[in-house]
Design a protein around this motif. Structure first.
Motif, PDB file in Angstrom:
ATOM      1  N   CYS A   1       0.830  -1.212   0.000  1.00  0.00           N
ATOM      2  CA  CYS A   1       0.000   0.000   0.000  1.00  0.00           C
ATOM      3  C   CYS A   1       0.860   1.255   0.000  1.00  0.00           C
ATOM      4  N   ILE A   2       2.081   1.125  -0.518  1.00  0.00           N
ATOM      5  CA  ILE A   2       3.022   2.251  -0.453  1.00  0.00           C
ATOM      6  C   ILE A   2       2.515   3.459  -1.246  1.00  0.00           C
ATOM      7  N   ARG A   3       1.855   3.179  -2.380  1.00  0.00           N
ATOM      8  CA  ARG A   3       1.251   4.238  -3.192  1.00  0.00           C
ATOM      9  C   ARG A   3      -0.138   3.777  -3.619  1.00  0.00           C
ATOM     10  N   GLU A   4      -0.964   4.751  -4.037  1.00  0.00           N
ATOM     11  CA  GLU A   4      -2.340   4.411  -4.355  1.00  0.00           C
ATOM     12  C   GLU A   4      -2.425   3.375  -5.475  1.00  0.00           C
TER      13      GLU A   4
ATOM     14  N   TYR B   1       5.547  11.229   4.452  1.00  0.00           N
ATOM     15  CA  TYR B   1       4.713  10.739   3.356  1.00  0.00           C
ATOM     16  C   TYR B   1       4.423   9.242   3.460  1.00  0.00           C
ATOM     17  N   CYS B   2       5.097   8.531   4.372  1.00  0.00           N
ATOM     18  CA  CYS B   2       5.230   7.076   4.235  1.00  0.00           C
ATOM     19  C   CYS B   2       4.326   6.277   5.180  1.00  0.00           C
ATOM     20  N   ILE B   3       3.727   5.241   4.636  1.00  0.00           N
ATOM     21  CA  ILE B   3       2.792   4.401   5.385  1.00  0.00           C
ATOM     22  C   ILE B   3       3.509   3.244   6.102  1.00  0.00           C
TER      23      ILE B   3
ATOM     24  N   GLY C   1      16.202  -4.724   5.145  1.00  0.00           N
ATOM     25  CA  GLY C   1      15.619  -3.963   6.257  1.00  0.00           C
ATOM     26  C   GLY C   1      15.173  -2.625   5.706  1.00  0.00           C
ATOM     27  N   GLN C   2      14.171  -1.995   6.315  1.00  0.00           N
ATOM     28  CA  GLN C   2      13.736  -0.677   5.832  1.00  0.00           C
ATOM     29  C   GLN C   2      14.830   0.362   6.039  1.00  0.00           C
ATOM     30  N   ASN C   3      15.682   0.131   7.016  1.00  0.00           N
ATOM     31  CA  ASN C   3      16.776   1.062   7.293  1.00  0.00           C
ATOM     32  C   ASN C   3      17.900   0.250   7.930  1.00  0.00           C
TER      33      ASN C   3
ATOM     34  N   MET D   1      19.947  -3.546   1.552  1.00  0.00           N
ATOM     35  CA  MET D   1      19.061  -2.423   1.329  1.00  0.00           C
ATOM     36  C   MET D   1      17.938  -2.422   2.366  1.00  0.00           C
ATOM     37  N   THR D   2      17.520  -1.211   2.772  1.00  0.00           N
ATOM     38  CA  THR D   2      17.888   0.082   2.238  1.00  0.00           C
ATOM     39  C   THR D   2      18.694   0.846   3.276  1.00  0.00           C
ATOM     40  N   SER D   3      19.578   1.725   2.775  1.00  0.00           N
ATOM     41  CA  SER D   3      20.357   2.575   3.670  1.00  0.00           C
ATOM     42  C   SER D   3      19.694   3.923   3.791  1.00  0.00           C
TER      43      SER D   3
ATOM     44  N   VAL E   1      17.461   9.519  -1.713  1.00  0.00           N
ATOM     45  CA  VAL E   1      17.577  10.920  -1.297  1.00  0.00           C
ATOM     46  C   VAL E   1      16.194  11.576  -1.221  1.00  0.00           C
ATOM     47  N   GLN E   2      15.280  11.131  -2.037  1.00  0.00           N
ATOM     48  CA  GLN E   2      13.879  11.609  -2.121  1.00  0.00           C
ATOM     49  C   GLN E   2      13.735  12.978  -2.759  1.00  0.00           C
ATOM     50  N   SER E   3      14.552  13.964  -2.319  1.00  0.00           N
ATOM     51  CA  SER E   3      14.435  15.308  -2.893  1.00  0.00           C
ATOM     52  C   SER E   3      15.777  16.021  -2.790  1.00  0.00           C
TER      53      SER E   3
ATOM     54  N   ASN F   1      10.485  15.081   6.810  1.00  0.00           N
ATOM     55  CA  ASN F   1      11.051  14.529   8.043  1.00  0.00           C
ATOM     56  C   ASN F   1      12.167  13.508   7.756  1.00  0.00           C
ATOM     57  N   ARG F   2      13.005  13.831   6.780  1.00  0.00           N
ATOM     58  CA  ARG F   2      14.088  12.905   6.426  1.00  0.00           C
ATOM     59  C   ARG F   2      15.302  13.074   7.355  1.00  0.00           C
ATOM     60  N   ARG F   3      15.400  14.197   7.998  1.00  0.00           N
ATOM     61  CA  ARG F   3      16.453  14.450   8.994  1.00  0.00           C
ATOM     62  C   ARG F   3      17.879  14.424   8.455  1.00  0.00           C
TER      63      ARG F   3
ATOM     64  N   LEU G   1      13.427   8.748  -5.644  1.00  0.00           N
ATOM     65  CA  LEU G   1      13.082  10.169  -5.724  1.00  0.00           C
ATOM     66  C   LEU G   1      11.570  10.333  -5.775  1.00  0.00           C
ATOM     67  N   ILE G   2      11.083  11.347  -5.079  1.00  0.00           N
ATOM     68  CA  ILE G   2       9.647  11.645  -5.108  1.00  0.00           C
ATOM     69  C   ILE G   2       9.452  13.045  -5.692  1.00  0.00           C
ATOM     70  N   VAL G   3       8.542  13.184  -6.654  1.00  0.00           N
ATOM     71  CA  VAL G   3       8.171  14.534  -7.108  1.00  0.00           C
ATOM     72  C   VAL G   3       6.732  14.818  -6.687  1.00  0.00           C
TER      73      VAL G   3
ATOM     74  N   THR H   1      11.821   6.468  -9.567  1.00  0.00           N
ATOM     75  CA  THR H   1      11.203   7.792  -9.483  1.00  0.00           C
ATOM     76  C   THR H   1       9.703   7.627  -9.241  1.00  0.00           C
ATOM     77  N   PHE H   2       9.185   8.397  -8.311  1.00  0.00           N
ATOM     78  CA  PHE H   2       7.776   8.245  -7.942  1.00  0.00           C
ATOM     79  C   PHE H   2       7.074   9.594  -7.900  1.00  0.00           C
ATOM     80  N   VAL H   3       5.786   9.575  -8.269  1.00  0.00           N
ATOM     81  CA  VAL H   3       4.943  10.743  -8.010  1.00  0.00           C
ATOM     82  C   VAL H   3       4.395  10.564  -6.596  1.00  0.00           C
ATOM     83  N   TYR H   4       4.462  11.620  -5.812  1.00  0.00           N
ATOM     84  CA  TYR H   4       3.953  11.562  -4.444  1.00  0.00           C
ATOM     85  C   TYR H   4       2.510  11.048  -4.437  1.00  0.00           C
ATOM     86  N   SER H   5       2.233  10.144  -3.545  1.00  0.00           N
ATOM     87  CA  SER H   5       0.882   9.592  -3.427  1.00  0.00           C
ATOM     88  C   SER H   5       0.422   9.792  -1.980  1.00  0.00           C
ATOM     89  N   LYS H   6      -0.725  10.440  -1.855  1.00  0.00           N
ATOM     90  CA  LYS H   6      -1.243  10.780  -0.522  1.00  0.00           C
ATOM     91  C   LYS H   6      -1.685   9.518   0.207  1.00  0.00           C
TER      92      LYS H   6
HETATM   93  N1  SAH Z   1      12.772   2.218   3.691  1.00  0.00           N
HETATM   94  C1  SAH Z   1      13.160   2.603   2.421  1.00  0.00           C
HETATM   95  C2  SAH Z   1      12.128   2.593   1.313  1.00  0.00           C
HETATM   96  C3  SAH Z   1      10.750   2.219   1.554  1.00  0.00           C
HETATM   97  S1  SAH Z   1       9.553   2.579   0.373  1.00  0.00           S
HETATM   98  C4  SAH Z   1      13.766   3.974   2.522  1.00  0.00           C
HETATM   99  O1  SAH Z   1      13.503   4.719   3.425  1.00  0.00           O
HETATM  100  O2  SAH Z   1      14.469   4.330   1.624  1.00  0.00           O
HETATM  101  C5  SAH Z   1      10.386   2.792  -1.135  1.00  0.00           C
HETATM  102  C6  SAH Z   1      10.266   4.150  -1.725  1.00  0.00           C
HETATM  103  O3  SAH Z   1       8.914   4.444  -2.004  1.00  0.00           O
HETATM  104  C7  SAH Z   1      10.707   5.286  -0.839  1.00  0.00           C
HETATM  105  O4  SAH Z   1      12.084   5.445  -0.812  1.00  0.00           O
HETATM  106  C8  SAH Z   1      10.000   6.471  -1.468  1.00  0.00           C
HETATM  107  O5  SAH Z   1      10.769   7.039  -2.483  1.00  0.00           O
HETATM  108  C9  SAH Z   1       8.767   5.849  -2.076  1.00  0.00           C
HETATM  109  N2  SAH Z   1       7.554   6.236  -1.347  1.00  0.00           N
HETATM  110  C10 SAH Z   1       7.210   5.936  -0.075  1.00  0.00           C
HETATM  111  N3  SAH Z   1       6.017   6.486   0.249  1.00  0.00           N
HETATM  112  C11 SAH Z   1       5.596   7.137  -0.859  1.00  0.00           C
HETATM  113  C12 SAH Z   1       4.433   7.934  -1.153  1.00  0.00           C
HETATM  114  N4  SAH Z   1       3.486   8.160  -0.257  1.00  0.00           N
HETATM  115  N5  SAH Z   1       4.331   8.459  -2.398  1.00  0.00           N
HETATM  116  C13 SAH Z   1       5.295   8.245  -3.337  1.00  0.00           C
HETATM  117  N6  SAH Z   1       6.398   7.526  -3.099  1.00  0.00           N
HETATM  118  C14 SAH Z   1       6.562   6.979  -1.872  1.00  0.00           C
END
Ligand code: SAH
Ligand code: SF4
Ligand code: F3S
Length: 435
Positions: A49-52, A164-166, A201-203, A232-234, A261-263, A273-275, A301-303, A330-335
């Motif tokens: 369910c990471i994106r719609e 942004y992340c679920i 691992g997620q991190n 992965m992932t670092s 890097v995301q952005s 909140n990437r810190r 990367l998220i746009v 590369t991903f489009v941001y998904s709410k």
């Molecule tokens: N734990 C990993 C990645 C998990 S999800 C990390 O932090 O790098 C994989 C990727 O999905 C993320 O790195 C991010 O780029 C993307 N992602 C996560 N939530 C998203 C959202 N709501 N909309 C678009 N992309 C998203």
């Protein structure tokens, strides 16, 4: 009588590996795998369910089974993974698809056998979604499907709550496996002939077992035999010089790092909140390039994150050029309902995000192509992983992550092969076995 299972997997490597655990449970119950969904006695959807669109995909495919289930009443349908871990989505699934027999969350996977047995005794849908008590189950024996590669979990969950992340909501808090168990598992995989181990691992950098992540990696790289290690992932905020030093010290550890890097905008990174700041990120990359000059770097990367201005987006393009990624997701941001970013003002219109993603993909592709072109005439060592039916060629990756294709009369899956690159096409390289 033979009974068959069919698993449909969505999402990340974590899910791919968890489907191997599901397969392990089902084969322990006497089921064998089948290619066609129509032949299955049990179909398991392991969802994301990471994106719609990931969610829509799963909903669509579960919906398509309605007809089959009508014809084949005894076929069981189970839906598990990240999507039903959100209670309201589980209820939604149950309402929309009353013919689904079992709905289970990410923390209930190890209980699948009991859930199936319960369902076989009852007419009602079996729904089990726990919050997770922070324990790590060591009982699930995966039925591995990706020889010569093997996935090994080192930790579960995530504490980062990127806005942004679920994932933190559906995977629970971070918990690490004991390093001895991880090393034992890797050792036995190497004994069984696996040639590439990917630690998951997620991190991974915030692994908190009895040793640190760089120490764990070092121990794994000391295991005898010819095999590769990836991880992965670092998360950039926890990516350390110690880790770079361990990567530099062992030829077993692939010189290829996924560092999302995301952005490229500090304002957006803060809102996410990437810190870390872009300066800190670039300093870490510079250190890595200095110590391991041939290391390739990939990223996510998220746009279209809420509030992302044209200037912010241009800063992302600049950062991508500066780092020179070998490829990127590369991903489009998904709410995502329930996350902080879903409540933020200035959600970006779809047309703007679309325009931005096209520009970003173009840039990333041009970097990938330019790097691939440099491979022409060179000899690379690839691990033969698969046979590509469409192309009629064997394929596998070099340690830097490039996919190489070649023809061979013999099945070379599981072997290291030296390939002379004749042609580069996008991310793919085509070559012949070096004499
Ligand atoms: N734990 C990993 C990645 C998990 S999800 C990390 O932090 O790098 C994989 C990727 O999905 C993320 O790195 C991010 O780029 C993307 N992602 C996560 N939530 C998203 C959202 N709501 N909309 C678009 N992309 C998203
Ligand atoms: Fe999501 Fe951030 Fe955790 Fe990755 S680190 S899983 S992006 S919350
Ligand atoms: Fe998707 Fe869950 Fe992975 S939401 S990306 S399958 S952790």
């Amino acid at each position: 009588m033979n009974k068959f299972y069919h698993i449909v997997t969505y999402g990340c490597q974590m899910n791919v590996h968890e489907s191997e655990k599901i397969a392990g449970i089902l084969s322990g119950m006497g089921y064998s795998s089948c290619e066609k969904i129509e032949d299955a006695d049990i179909v398991v959807f392991n969802t994301c369910c990471i994106r719609e669109n990931a969610e829509n995909h799963a909903f669509g495919n579960i919906g398509m089974l309605k007809k089959l289930k009508k014809e084949k009443k005894n076929m069981l349908i189970a839906v598990g993974g990240c999507l039903p871990q959100q209670m309201h989505k589980a209820e939604n699934l149950h309402e929309k698809f009353p013919y689904v027999d079992i709905i289970f969350g990410t923390h209930n996977l190890h209980n699948l056998k009991e859930l199936i047995e319960k369902k076989l005794k009852s007419r009602k849908t079996v729904i089990e979604i726990d919050g997770g008590d922070g324990t790590v189950s060591e009982d699930d024996v995966p039925l591995r499907t990706s020889y010569p590669n093997a996935w090994v979990n080192i930790m579960y969950g995530c504490n980062n709550f990127c806005s942004y992340c679920i994932v933190p909501y559906v995977r629970g808090r971070e918990r690490s496996r004991d390093s001895k168990k991880i090393i034992e598992e890797v050792q036995s995989l190497v004994n069984d002939g696996y040639k590439e181990i990917t630690l998951l691992g997620q991190n991974v950098n915030s692994y908190k077992g009895d040793v640190t992540f760089p120490e764990l990696l070092e121990k794994i790289a000391q295991i005898d035999g010819k095999f590769r290690v990836r991880f992965m992932t670092s998360h950039p905020k926890d990516f350390s010089r110690e880790l770079v030093e361990v990567m530099a010290s062992s030829p077993k550890i692939c010189k290829c790092l996924h560092l999302p890097v995301q952005s490229g905008s500090d304002a957006v990174l803060k809102a996410m909140n990437r810190r870390y700041t872009t300066k800190e990120y670039l300093e870490k990359v510079a250190y890595l390039k200095d110590r391991i000059p041939d290391c390739t770097i990939t990223t996510d990367l998220i746009v279209g994150f809420p509030g992302e201005t044209e200037e912010d987006f241009n800063a992302t393009l600049e950062l991508v050029k500066k780092v020179g990624y070998s490829s990127a997701f590369t991903f489009v941001y998904s709410k995502r309902e329930g996350t902080k970013a879903a409540e933020m003002p200035d959600q970006i219109p779809e047309e703007v995000s679309k325009e931005r993603i096209i520009k970003l993909v173009d840039l990333v592709n041009s970097l990938t192509r330019a790097q691939s072109a440099q491979y022409k005439g060179k000899t690379i060592e690839i691990l033969c992983e698969d046979y590509d039916e469409k192309r009629g060629l064997y394929c596998g990756r070099d340690e830097y992550g490039r996919m190489g294709y070649f023809s061979s009369d013999k099945n070379l899956i599981g072997q290291f092969v030296n390939l002379t690159v004749d042609e580069a096409n996008g991310i793919s390289l085509f070559g012949s076995i070096a004499g």
